[in-house]
Design an enzyme around this catalytic site. Structure first.
Site, PDB file in Angstrom:
ATOM      1  N   LYS A 174      23.975   8.952  -3.143  1.00  0.00           N
ATOM      2  CA  LYS A 174      24.627  10.329  -3.728  1.00  0.00           C
ATOM      3  C   LYS A 174      24.760   9.864  -5.169  1.00  0.00           C
ATOM      4  O   LYS A 174      24.946  10.579  -5.486  1.00  0.00           O
ATOM      5  CB  LYS A 174      25.642  10.299  -2.557  1.00  0.00           C
ATOM      6  CG  LYS A 174      25.551  10.832  -1.271  1.00  0.00           C
ATOM      7  CD  LYS A 174      27.309  11.189  -1.435  1.00  0.00           C
ATOM      8  CE  LYS A 174      26.479  11.338   0.634  1.00  0.00           C
ATOM      9  NZ  LYS A 174      27.823  11.552   1.509  1.00  0.00           N
TER      10      LYS A 174
ATOM     11  N   ASP B  60      30.083  17.531  -0.108  1.00  0.00           N
ATOM     12  CA  ASP B  60      31.124  17.588   0.834  1.00  0.00           C
ATOM     13  C   ASP B  60      32.966  17.618   0.215  1.00  0.00           C
ATOM     14  O   ASP B  60      33.422  17.281   1.725  1.00  0.00           O
ATOM     15  CB  ASP B  60      31.115  15.395   0.441  1.00  0.00           C
ATOM     16  CG  ASP B  60      29.645  14.439   1.010  1.00  0.00           C
ATOM     17  OD1 ASP B  60      29.823  15.870   1.831  1.00  0.00           O
ATOM     18  OD2 ASP B  60      29.540  14.027   1.167  1.00  0.00           O
TER      19      ASP B  60
END
Ligand code: NAP
Length: 297
Positions: A70, A107
């Site tokens: 990420k 997220d």
């Protein structure tokens, strides 16, 4: 054969084999009447840049990104949405019509949505939250806790230096007090929200020694929180996680990480397709994939 206009979506990670993201996204594509597929792409770190270049070249329509990529994925993007820039991490890559790659972090929004859904009373507003973990999920949890209204966030991590580094980096960027703690029980004292963002308890079997040890450790931390505290464990395998079991046994409200997983996926789907995904459809697909008879723990 794949149709020329079919969406080619996928999840890049290393490893990715146990992900339920294909189940969720295939269900959402079918429900929206869209043609395409969502594949798992096991990509080692040295091949990530090439994979993003493939998206830029139009070989794919959009990508999700998971552990351990990420942070690196955010660096390969041409521009970052504000939350991805703040987190320094992107879990969703969108190819804009001019071929540029936009990095998003769904997220954070996914966790805020899951908190709203599970705990409508939001007891943590204007109070302290504790985040356990300082990896990618820990960073997202800190930002989500402030977005959801906590006035103070305390971070504990097994390796204390990582908690201190996270606090040093994010403290100037958040609207509230952000403090690193060396002891999880002290961090939890009087807190009104627990976000469990370590891998502790993940992939254990309910009732086995590892699960029980994690539950007992969780119980000691949870006992220090406010009696009305909400507990959200980002882990969702096994379906009854040690943290959720310990929280409920103490009389506190608790939820696992499945709704966050669903909500972040629904945000990503909308970014790629411009269509709203029904989280209930995605959740049913994830639950079916996680059921023990399908090989989930
Ligand atoms: P990560 O970047 O690899 O970080 C792992 C974290 O777990 C670190 O804080 C690490 O501490 C800690 N840890 C590992 N083993 C531990 C142990 N035995 N005891 C205590 N702490 C331990 O992974 P991540 O992306 O942050 O993911 C963390 C968890 O969140 C995973 O279980 C993942 O599945 C979950 N997650 C869920 C969602 C969702 O949508 N529900 C989204 C993202 C992540 P050290 O720094 O000391 O190693």
């Amino acid at each position: 054969m794949t149709e020329p206009d079919a969406l080619r979506l996928g999840l890049v990670g290393h490893p990715v084999a146990h992900s339920v993201s294909p189940d969720m996204h295939r269900a959402a594509l079918a429900a929206a009447g869209l043609t395409g597929d969502y594949e798992l792409l096991d990509v080692p770190p040295e091949q990530l840049e090439g994979c993003v270049a493939g998206l830029r070249a139009g070989l794919r329509s959009g990508l999700n990104v998971t552990v351990p990529h990420k942070g690196a994925a955010a660096r390969f993007c041409d521009r970052l949405a504000p939350e991805a820039a703040l987190a320094g991490a992107a879990n969703t890559l969108v190819r804009s019509p001019d071929g540029r790659i936009e990095g998003h972090n769904t997220d954070i929004a996914g966790l805020v949505a899951a908190l709203q859904q599970a705990f409508s009373a939001a007891p943590w507003r204007g109070r302290a939250a504790v985040v356990l973990g300082a990896g990618g999920a820990g960073r997202a949890s800190v930002l989500a806790a402030f977005q959801a209204g906590a006035s103070e966030v305390r971070v504990w991590n097994r390796t204390p230096e990582r908690a201190q580094a996270l606090v040093g980096e994010l403290a100037p960027k958040v609207a509230g007090a952000l403090v690193a703690f060396a002891d999880p029980v002290e961090a939890a004292r009087g807190a009104a929200l627990v976000l469990q963002a370590t891998t502790r308890g993940m992939a254990t079997t309910v009732g086995d020694p590892a699960w029980t040890a994690a539950r007992d450790e969780a119980a000691r931390v949870i006992a220090a929180t406010a009696p009305d505290a909400a507990v959200l464990d980002l882990v969702y395998r096994p379906r009854e996680t040690p943290w959720v079991a310990a929280a409920r046994a103490s009389g506190r409200r608790a939820d696992d990480g499945l709704e966050m997983l669903v909500q972040q996926a629904a945000w990503a789907f909308r970014l790629w397709t411009g269509r709203t995904a029904d989280p209930a459809v995605m959740r049913a697909a994830a639950e079916a994939a996680l059921a023990p008879e399908k090989g989930g723990p």
